[in-house]
Design an enzyme around this catalytic site. Structure first.
Site, PDB file in Angstrom:
ATOM      1  N   ALA A   2       0.818  -1.210   0.000  1.00 47.26           N
ATOM      2  CA  ALA A   2       0.000   0.000   0.000  1.00 47.26           C
ATOM      3  C   ALA A   2       0.849   1.256   0.000  1.00 47.26           C
ATOM      4  O   ALA A   2       0.540   2.233  -0.683  1.00 47.26           O
ATOM      5  CB  ALA A   2      -0.923  -0.015   1.218  1.00 47.26           C
ATOM      6  N   GLU A  43       4.304   2.745  -6.127  1.00 44.67           N
ATOM      7  CA  GLU A  43       4.819   2.184  -7.363  1.00 44.67           C
ATOM      8  C   GLU A  43       4.091   2.760  -8.582  1.00 44.67           C
ATOM      9  O   GLU A  43       4.630   2.831  -9.670  1.00 44.67           O
ATOM     10  CB  GLU A  43       4.748   0.649  -7.331  1.00 44.67           C
ATOM     11  CG  GLU A  43       3.357   0.024  -7.507  1.00 44.67           C
ATOM     12  CD  GLU A  43       2.441   0.228  -6.304  1.00 44.67           C
ATOM     13  OE1 GLU A  43       2.960   0.447  -5.197  1.00 44.67           O
ATOM     14  OE2 GLU A  43       1.216   0.166  -6.469  1.00 44.67           O
ATOM     15  N   ASP A  73       7.857  34.508 -34.377  1.00 46.34           N
ATOM     16  CA  ASP A  73       7.805  35.087 -35.718  1.00 46.34           C
ATOM     17  C   ASP A  73       6.677  36.090 -35.753  1.00 46.34           C
ATOM     18  O   ASP A  73       5.745  36.002 -34.963  1.00 46.34           O
ATOM     19  CB  ASP A  73       7.471  33.995 -36.742  1.00 46.34           C
ATOM     20  CG  ASP A  73       8.649  33.108 -37.035  1.00 46.34           C
ATOM     21  OD1 ASP A  73       9.770  33.487 -36.659  1.00 46.34           O
ATOM     22  OD2 ASP A  73       8.445  32.048 -37.631  1.00 46.34           O
ATOM     23  N   ASP A 118       9.288  28.114 -39.033  1.00 47.75           N
ATOM     24  CA  ASP A 118       8.550  27.305 -39.996  1.00 47.75           C
ATOM     25  C   ASP A 118       9.433  26.686 -41.080  1.00 47.75           C
ATOM     26  O   ASP A 118       9.140  25.617 -41.587  1.00 47.75           O
ATOM     27  CB  ASP A 118       7.411  28.117 -40.636  1.00 47.75           C
ATOM     28  CG  ASP A 118       7.872  29.476 -41.104  1.00 47.75           C
ATOM     29  OD1 ASP A 118       9.099  29.680 -41.222  1.00 47.75           O
ATOM     30  OD2 ASP A 118       7.023  30.351 -41.352  1.00 47.75           O
ATOM     31  N   ASP A 123      15.089  27.325 -40.037  1.00 51.80           N
ATOM     32  CA  ASP A 123      14.721  27.580 -38.647  1.00 51.80           C
ATOM     33  C   ASP A 123      15.029  26.381 -37.758  1.00 51.80           C
ATOM     34  O   ASP A 123      15.081  26.497 -36.535  1.00 51.80           O
ATOM     35  CB  ASP A 123      13.219  27.879 -38.532  1.00 51.80           C
ATOM     36  CG  ASP A 123      12.855  29.230 -39.124  1.00 51.80           C
ATOM     37  OD1 ASP A 123      13.750  30.091 -39.181  1.00 51.80           O
ATOM     38  OD2 ASP A 123      11.693  29.413 -39.529  1.00 51.80           O
ATOM     39  N   ASN A 132       0.228   7.891   2.126  1.00 52.35           N
ATOM     40  CA  ASN A 132       1.079   6.752   2.468  1.00 52.35           C
ATOM     41  C   ASN A 132       1.784   6.951   3.797  1.00 52.35           C
ATOM     42  O   ASN A 132       1.883   6.019   4.599  1.00 52.35           O
ATOM     43  CB  ASN A 132       2.111   6.516   1.369  1.00 52.35           C
ATOM     44  CG  ASN A 132       1.448   6.049   0.087  1.00 52.35           C
ATOM     45  OD1 ASN A 132       0.245   5.787   0.080  1.00 52.35           O
ATOM     46  ND2 ASN A 132       2.212   5.966  -0.982  1.00 52.35           N
ATOM     47  N   GLU A 175      -0.679   6.152   6.411  1.00 46.47           N
ATOM     48  CA  GLU A 175      -0.928   4.712   6.576  1.00 46.47           C
ATOM     49  C   GLU A 175       0.187   4.041   7.383  1.00 46.47           C
ATOM     50  O   GLU A 175      -0.069   3.259   8.298  1.00 46.47           O
ATOM     51  CB  GLU A 175      -1.041   4.036   5.194  1.00 46.47           C
ATOM     52  CG  GLU A 175      -2.345   4.364   4.486  1.00 46.47           C
ATOM     53  CD  GLU A 175      -2.252   4.229   2.965  1.00 46.47           C
ATOM     54  OE1 GLU A 175      -1.386   3.470   2.478  1.00 46.47           O
ATOM     55  OE2 GLU A 175      -3.030   4.909   2.272  1.00 46.47           O
ATOM     56  N   ASN A 220      -5.584   1.562  -0.073  1.00 41.08           N
ATOM     57  CA  ASN A 220      -4.649   1.827  -1.164  1.00 41.08           C
ATOM     58  C   ASN A 220      -5.375   1.875  -2.504  1.00 41.08           C
ATOM     59  O   ASN A 220      -5.172   2.780  -3.306  1.00 41.08           O
ATOM     60  CB  ASN A 220      -3.587   0.728  -1.169  1.00 41.08           C
ATOM     61  CG  ASN A 220      -2.544   0.954  -2.232  1.00 41.08           C
ATOM     62  OD1 ASN A 220      -2.100   2.084  -2.397  1.00 41.08           O
ATOM     63  ND2 ASN A 220      -2.176  -0.068  -2.954  1.00 41.08           N
ATOM     64  N   THR A 265      -8.626   4.968  -2.261  1.00 45.33           N
ATOM     65  CA  THR A 265      -8.261   6.384  -2.131  1.00 45.33           C
ATOM     66  C   THR A 265      -7.117   6.771  -3.072  1.00 45.33           C
ATOM     67  O   THR A 265      -7.024   7.903  -3.492  1.00 45.33           O
ATOM     68  CB  THR A 265      -7.861   6.740  -0.694  1.00 45.33           C
ATOM     69  OG1 THR A 265      -6.764   5.910  -0.356  1.00 45.33           O
ATOM     70  CG2 THR A 265      -8.994   6.534   0.259  1.00 45.33           C
ATOM     71  N   ASP A 266      -6.262   5.802  -3.405  1.00 47.44           N
ATOM     72  CA  ASP A 266      -5.164   6.145  -4.310  1.00 47.44           C
ATOM     73  C   ASP A 266      -5.620   6.182  -5.760  1.00 47.44           C
ATOM     74  O   ASP A 266      -4.976   6.767  -6.603  1.00 47.44           O
ATOM     75  CB  ASP A 266      -4.022   5.120  -4.202  1.00 47.44           C
ATOM     76  CG  ASP A 266      -3.181   5.360  -2.975  1.00 47.44           C
ATOM     77  OD1 ASP A 266      -3.639   6.141  -2.128  1.00 47.44           O
ATOM     78  OD2 ASP A 266      -2.096   4.770  -2.865  1.00 47.44           O
TER      79      ASP A 266
HETATM   80  P1  ATP Z   1       8.449  36.376 -40.184  1.00 49.64           P
HETATM   81  O1  ATP Z   1       9.869  35.987 -40.041  1.00 49.64           O
HETATM   82  O2  ATP Z   1       7.890  37.085 -39.054  1.00 49.64           O
HETATM   83  O3  ATP Z   1       7.576  35.293 -40.692  1.00 49.64           O
HETATM   84  P2  ATP Z   1       8.483  37.530 -42.776  1.00 49.64           P
HETATM   85  O4  ATP Z   1       7.468  36.602 -43.311  1.00 49.64           O
HETATM   86  O5  ATP Z   1       8.362  38.943 -43.165  1.00 49.64           O
HETATM   87  O6  ATP Z   1       8.512  37.560 -41.251  1.00 49.64           O
HETATM   88  P3  ATP Z   1      10.375  36.370 -44.488  1.00 49.64           P
HETATM   89  O7  ATP Z   1       9.358  35.425 -44.983  1.00 49.64           O
HETATM   90  O8  ATP Z   1      11.741  35.930 -44.217  1.00 49.64           O
HETATM   91  O9  ATP Z   1       9.907  37.012 -43.157  1.00 49.64           O
HETATM   92  O10 ATP Z   1      10.383  37.586 -45.501  1.00 49.64           O
HETATM   93  C1  ATP Z   1      11.370  38.566 -45.464  1.00 49.64           C
HETATM   94  C2  ATP Z   1      11.102  39.602 -46.521  1.00 49.64           C
HETATM   95  O11 ATP Z   1      11.144  38.994 -47.795  1.00 49.64           O
HETATM   96  C3  ATP Z   1       9.724  40.221 -46.411  1.00 49.64           C
HETATM   97  O12 ATP Z   1       9.758  41.362 -45.614  1.00 49.64           O
HETATM   98  C4  ATP Z   1       9.419  40.569 -47.846  1.00 49.64           C
HETATM   99  O13 ATP Z   1       9.910  41.842 -48.173  1.00 49.64           O
HETATM  100  C5  ATP Z   1      10.171  39.545 -48.644  1.00 49.64           C
HETATM  101  N1  ATP Z   1       9.275  38.477 -49.088  1.00 49.64           N
HETATM  102  C6  ATP Z   1       8.443  37.739 -48.328  1.00 49.64           C
HETATM  103  N2  ATP Z   1       7.780  36.838 -49.053  1.00 49.64           N
HETATM  104  C7  ATP Z   1       8.209  36.991 -50.327  1.00 49.64           C
HETATM  105  C8  ATP Z   1       7.932  36.337 -51.570  1.00 49.64           C
HETATM  106  N3  ATP Z   1       7.057  35.346 -51.655  1.00 49.64           N
HETATM  107  N4  ATP Z   1       8.561  36.796 -52.672  1.00 49.64           N
HETATM  108  C9  ATP Z   1       9.446  37.776 -52.602  1.00 49.64           C
HETATM  109  N5  ATP Z   1       9.761  38.409 -51.476  1.00 49.64           N
HETATM  110  C10 ATP Z   1       9.160  38.045 -50.348  1.00 49.64           C
END
Ligand code: ATP
Length: 890
Positions: free
Chosen positions: A280, A284, A326, A631, A635, A697, A700, A725, A728-729
């Site tokens: 009891a 574990e 971001d 994303d 990154d 425990n 007890e 045990n 209540t446990d």
């Molecule tokens: P975060 O990092 O907050 O997502 P963000 O989307 O602005 O910001 P990036 O996607 O790195 O960051 O974009 C950086 C820059 O590149 C933007 O400020 C824009 O001027 C340019 N950009 C973003 N998307 C495109 C695209 N599809 N084609 C051309 N230039 C772009």
């Protein structure tokens, strides 16, 4: 025959598929049935029966079972059967708990299952990667994990990292040419993409040639399947602690047995009592309940759209001291609308139905003004998004919101992708990446002239421009022009607009560049578009909550400084005196210099993903527990290094998701806040039931120890100890695991990462309440025994009821870090139900005739019940009342 040696038409005919059509849905379903799912088989899991049996492999449980069998042989059938039943029920409970924990872990895995882009009768669709079949036409892009073995038939700057297969960590450059050699190693098959490898750059298309266990990865699957360690730091600590607790419980049990024997009790009954007590009192099941609490908490998080990929991060969440987020899509809505255009020193306001020259009140329809037409047309030409026709003349925007916004602004001037395709054919694309901050395409017009069309961050494009269109002519760009561009960027940025510039470069016949960096220079700057991306409405409040919870929030964005700063101000993320740092400056600083200032930077703008790692490291050196979002492929290192790596569920790449410990189902900052709150709460709930279980425990053990020291008879018989045990446990502890948060969880400072399980007074609470439970029970026993000296069974019944009731009252005390008076006891419905059912079970074993015999109980009188309730209340209310009294006096 090797796939890499075959030309496209042969591959198509062998696999009965076409690169430009793909398979039909019917055909795919047929093949899926034939080939099976595109999955690697997993190592066999423990079967349910084994898992159930494993519940009884505990040493003390085995000793108890042996002792019980012995008592059965000695004629104590009823006792023996009851004890075995209770042990089996305990096992079932443990089994259910473990199954539940396993199931929820498995469903977590499902949630983060990858998808694939396949061609179905000429249309691209996204399907679960496990449904891909041979002959499917798939496309892959930077950030994807390749879902099957693919013969590549179209590529654009495609690079794939294949270390999982070849051990080579430098990404391989891929192409779509036929290879003639006979015995190429996987690493040399440059027109193939293999399951499980990662696309680090570019895009590609091809036909799937093998799926599931037939892929190259499948062939070595058994080598790479390692059981991932899912234990959290707390679980590991508890496991160690568990060993100490077992030793302690055993020691005390031995003491109880020895004291009992010395006091003249018979050895055999003392041993059975001792073993029952040990079973009891040994917690574990603690690790299993912790897993359940974690898993249930994780399920709750999923409902709030936070998907936990690694269980340990649930704990770390509660310790987070800084969130690096971001901007685009996380703090803002990622719903872009172009509202301003700038070209040749002139600015237009973009309305719903046209363009107004800023400050003039003159509406232009865009078709007339060439200045406007070029900016709009080029931005639509160098663009991967599409506007598809929806219902009643509306559009469905498909693709990157930045790009769809540019298509919409062009459409307002009557420019569409279709109209552009009559004039230009696109010959090559250098895809966007956030390090270059631009994308470009090489196009050819109807007369055969070639041109590079670029769009990207205006400051970056300006630096790469040698010319500018000004007064409708191409001119050398001068400092004065640059000043005007900067003014325009500043003006748009300070209205929180995201800016995109377009530029061009005429190419001579045959002029070709394999790399973007060579092509994208000596540009002619054309103009700018500024787009609005409103903050998410719920984010401002979430940021305020984080600040109250002692968590700093930092914006990290690729966007322009001015735009970033003005959005940060809107969201109250940039306090008075807080700094905004640009990527260029960040790149210059060494670690030491950065550490000096990083505490005071609230916005990092125009950063590249590579910079994120530097920021994480610096904050960690300053003692922070860092949550970091991301994303893209680039990154991933920062996400991995952060204490809590967070990937975007919608826009995130497979690579980012795999590196992360948390995925945001809705890409929303507010979800991080909820996850942190839930993370804090889960940890507090774990503390709650640790406190409850251990104090119970301690109680007890002490009842038995006190009795033996005082020379009293056994206050509880073995079956009663085991019942306490189990009942209540079981349910009450689990109900504590899903308790509501105390309302001040988000007003406390983050928990210290190094904090021990018993810190913040938990150890003292366990010992003191446990002591009181033991003392109150023995007192009730002693008083009753005094009154009925020759009716031990009455005193034992009173002790049994007191111990159970004391624990069931104490469970409410465990809900608060402060005191029982701070919380509404009826708030947690599960707990109320658990307690009521435990009380009912107590009444059943005390008042149902056949059970009385098994449990050695008798019905109690009203006076005895009053004694039971009075004594049972003492442990919870004595100290709380005393504290209240002390505070009142003060
Ligand atoms: P975060 O990092 O907050 O997502 P963000 O989307 O602005 O910001 P990036 O996607 O790195 O960051 O974009 C950086 C820059 O590149 C933007 O400020 C824009 O001027 C340019 N950009 C973003 N998307 C495109 C695209 N599809 N084609 C051309 N230039 C772009």
């Amino acid at each position: 025959m090797n796939w890499y040696q075959l030309p496209q038409d042969e591959i198509e005919s062998i696999l009965n598929s076409r690169l430009d059509e793909g398979l039909t849905k019917n055909e795919q379903e047929k093949r899926l049935k034939l080939d099976g799912p595109n999955q690697l088989e997993e190592v066999k899991k423990q079967s349910a029966i084994l898992m159930f049996l494993a519940q009884f492999k505990d040493f003390m449980v085995l000793v108890l079972l042996a002792a019980t069998l012995l008592s059965g042989f000695l004629g104590e059938y009823l006792d023996a059967i009851a004890i075995i039943l209770i042990v089996v029920m305990n096992g079932i409970l443990g089994f259910i708990q473990e199954r539940k924990a396993e199931k929820s872990l498995a469903s977590l895995k499902e949630l983060s299952a990858p998808t694939a882009q396949v061609l179905r009768e000429g249309k691209w669709v996204s399907i679960a990667a496990k449904d891909v079949v041979t002959g499917d036409v798939v496309k892959i892009k930077s950030g994807d994990r390749v879902g099957a073995d693919i013969r590549l038939l179209k590529t654009s700057g495609l690079q794939i990292e294949e270390s999982a297969l070849t051990g080579e960590s430098v990404p391989a450059q891929k192409h779509n040419n036929i290879l003639t050699a006979d015995e190429l190693t996987l690493g040399d098959q440059d027109n193939m993409a293999f399951m499980g490898t990662m696309v680090t750059r570019g895009t590609g298309q091809g036909i799937v040639v093998a799926t599931g266990m037939k892929t190259e990865m499948g062939k070595i699957a058994h080598l790479i399947q390692s059981a991932e360690n899912l234990a959290t730091p707390l679980q590991m600590k508890l496991e160690q602690l568990g060993k100490i607790l077992i030793a302690l419980a055993l020691l005390l049990t031995v003491l109880v047995v020895l004291a009992g024997v010395l006091q003249g009790h018979d050895l055999y009954s003392m041993i059975l009592a001792g073993v029952s007590l040990a079973v009891a009192a040994i917690p574990e099941g603690l690790p299993a309940i912790v897993t359940i609490a974690l898993a249930l908490g994780v399920q709750k998080m999923i409902r709030k759209r936070a998907i936990v990929r690694k269980l340990p991060s649930v704990e770390t969440l509660g310790c987070a001291t800084v969130i690096c987020s971001d901007k685009t899509g996380t703090l803002t809505q990622n719903k872009m609308t172009v509202t301003r255009i700038w070209s040749q020193g002139r600015q237009w306001i973009v309305n719903d139905d046209g363009f107004e020259v800023a400050g003039s009140g003159i509406n232009e329809d865009g078709k007339r003004g060439d200045k406007l037409t070029e900016v709009l047309a080029y931005a639509a030409l160098c663009n991967n998004a599409t506007l598809e026709e929806g219902k009643n003349g509306s559009f469905i925007e498909v693709g990157d919101p930045t790009e769809t916004a540019l298509l919409v602004s062009a459409y307002k001037a009557g420019i569409t992708k279709e109209s552009l395709s009559e004039q230009f054919t696109i010959q090559h694309e250098f895809p966007f990446d956030s390090t270059r901050k631009m994308m470009s395409v090489i196009v050819q017009d109807t007369e055969g002239n070639q041109m590079l069309v670029v769009k990207g961050a205006p400051d970056v494009l300006m630096e790469k421009s040698d010319y500018i269109v000004w007064d409708d002519k191409k001119q050398l760009i001068k400092q004065a022009h640059k000043e005007r561009i900067k003014e325009a960027i500043y003006a748009l940025g300070s209205q929180a607009l995201r800016t995109i510039a377009v530029a061009v470069r005429p190419l001579k016949e045959g002029e070709y560049y394999a790399q973007a960096s060579f092509a994208e220079r000596s540009l002619t700057f054309v103009g700018l578009q500024g787009m609005m991306d409103p903050p998410r409405p719920e984010v401002e409040e979430s940021i305020r909550d984080c600040q109250t919870a002692g968590i700093k929030t930092i914006m990290i964005t690729g966007d322009h400084v001015v735009t970033a700063a003005s959005i940060a101000k809107k969201l109250n993320m940039l306090p008075e005196g807080g700094r905004v740092m640009e990527g260029a400056e960040l790149a210059q600083l060494n670690d030491e210099e950065l550490d000096k200032v990083s505490e005071n930077v609230y916005v990092y703008a125009r950063v590249s993903p590579e910079h994120k790692l530097k920021i994480v490291k610096s904050l960690q050196r300053k003692g922070h527990v860092v949550a970091m979002t991301g994303d893209g492929v680039n990154d991933a290192p920062a996400i991995k290094s952060a204490n809590i790596g967070i990937a975007m569920g919608i826009t995130g790449t497979d690579v980012a998701k795999e590196a992360s410990s948390l995925v945001l189902g809705d890409d929303n900052f507010a979800t991080i806040r909820s996850a942190i709150e839930e993370g804090r709460n889960i940890y507090e709930n774990i503390r709650k039931f640790i406190r409850y279980l251990l104090a119970s425990n301690v109680g007890e053990i002490l009842v038995m120890l006190f009795a033996m020291i005082m020379g009293l008879p056994l206050p509880l018989v073995p079956i009663q100890i085991l019942w306490v045990n189990l009942v209540t446990d079981g349910l009450p502890a689990m109900a504590l695991g899903v308790d509501q948060a105390e309302e001040d969880v988000m007003r406390r400072k983050p928990r210290q990462a190094k904090e021990g399980v018993f810190s913040r007074g938990l150890g003292w609470k366990i010992v003191s309440r446990g002591f009181l439970i033991g003392a109150a029970t023995i007192l009730a026993f002693w008083v009753t025994l005094k009154e009925n000296p020759d009716q031990l069974i009455v005193a034992q019944s009173v002790a049994f009821a007191t111990l159970v009731m004391a624990q069931l009252i104490h469970v409410f005390d465990c809900r608060s870090e402060r005191s029982v008076f701070h919380r509404n006891p009826f708030q947690n419905g599960y707990l109320v139900l658990a307690v009521i059912s435990s009380i009912l079970l107590l009444l059943v074993v005390m008042y149902v005739q056949p059970l009385q015999e098994i449990f050695h109980t008798v019905p109690l009188s009203l006076r005895q019940w009053l004694l039971v309730m009075g004594m049972a209340s003492i442990p919870t209310f004595a100290l709380a009342g005393f504290q209240l009294f002390k505070r009142e006096i003060r």
